[in-house]
Design an enzyme around this catalytic site. Structure first.
Site, PDB file in Angstrom:
ATOM      1  CG  HIS A   7      63.129  63.474  62.529  1.00  0.00           C
ATOM      2  ND1 HIS A   7      63.637  64.289  61.544  1.00  0.00           N
ATOM      3  CD2 HIS A   7      64.151  62.653  62.880  1.00  0.00           C
ATOM      4  CE1 HIS A   7      64.900  63.965  61.304  1.00  0.00           C
ATOM      5  NE2 HIS A   7      65.247  62.988  62.103  1.00  0.00           N
ATOM      6  CG  HIS A  79      69.005  61.456  65.336  1.00  0.00           C
ATOM      7  ND1 HIS A  79      69.129  60.299  64.589  1.00  0.00           N
ATOM      8  CD2 HIS A  79      68.286  62.315  64.551  1.00  0.00           C
ATOM      9  CE1 HIS A  79      68.519  60.460  63.419  1.00  0.00           C
ATOM     10  NE2 HIS A  79      67.988  61.672  63.373  1.00  0.00           N
ATOM     11  CD  GLU A 130      69.178  65.008  61.019  1.00  0.00           C
ATOM     12  OE1 GLU A 130      68.413  64.233  61.646  1.00  0.00           O
ATOM     13  OE2 GLU A 130      69.352  64.948  59.791  1.00  0.00           O
TER      14      GLU A 130
END
Lengths: 134, 134
Positions: A7, A79, A130
């Site tokens: 994502h 992010h 991430e």
């Protein structure tokens, strides 16, 4: 190591307004809001053909996106999350490469219930990154 | 309207250093650099399982990412690009919704040789948003 892009997370100050933009202006498929108090955010998923956008609004005190929104009051790109097959192996390789894993340096359970870690953006050319084990 | 996420563009001050990070530290599949003088950038593609990351370094005078890097000298997330089926229809719908199309308001040919437009980030909650007709 990096596999799929899981994502892109966008921080927004007003989730209701953002949902309206993505649905009505951009014609996207947007999920119902989910409050995740243990992660300090309310999240909405914009479902695309190949990945998803997560719209994040701060929830409660000490939201992890509060500092970002203080600096970027209109919101913005927060992010990127990549999938990896083995997060422990990823952590070992990253640490051996000199990259800093945020927090106590160990993977933790993320907002999707899967092990995640965050890399210091200073070690990834300014992008908060991430990794999620899928 | 929004279909697939075509790419995430990250601006970096030093493409060679960024390539090293994505290849060696993150274990990603990275293309050879391509200079695009007519677009004011040198680009490298990080190929993921479902989409790609574009690492952009300024090329020449008046690079469209120079102002971003002046504000964010370490680099960071620059824009998102979504695929649409019909960019003229997208433009009409966006303008009718009150969103501002950058430049002269008309789609132009982007770095992939396809028609693109950029929306003003102020109309998309702080995220610079590109649409590409595929």
């Amino acid at each position: 190591m990096l596999q799929r892009l899981n994502h892109v997370a966008l921080a927004v100050p007003d989730l209701e307004a953002a949902v309206k933009t993505y649905q009505a202006t951009l014609g996207a498929n947007v999920s119902a809001p989910q409050a995740l108090p243990e992660h300090g955010v309310t999240v909405v998923f914009v479902q695309l053909g190949n990945t998803k956008i997560e719209l994040l609004e701060p929830l409660g005190e000490n939201s992890p996106i509060a500092a970002y929104l203080a600096k970027n009051p209109k919101g913005g790109m927060h992010h990127l999350c990549y999938e990896v097959a083995d997060i422990a192996a990823a952590r070992d390789h990253l640490v051996a490469s000199g990259a800093r894993v945020l927090g106590n340096g160990e993977p933790r359970i993320g907002a999707h219930g899967k092990p995640v870690l965050f890399l210091h953006p200073g070690d990834v050319h300014g992008t908060l990154t991430e990794l999620e084990q899928v």
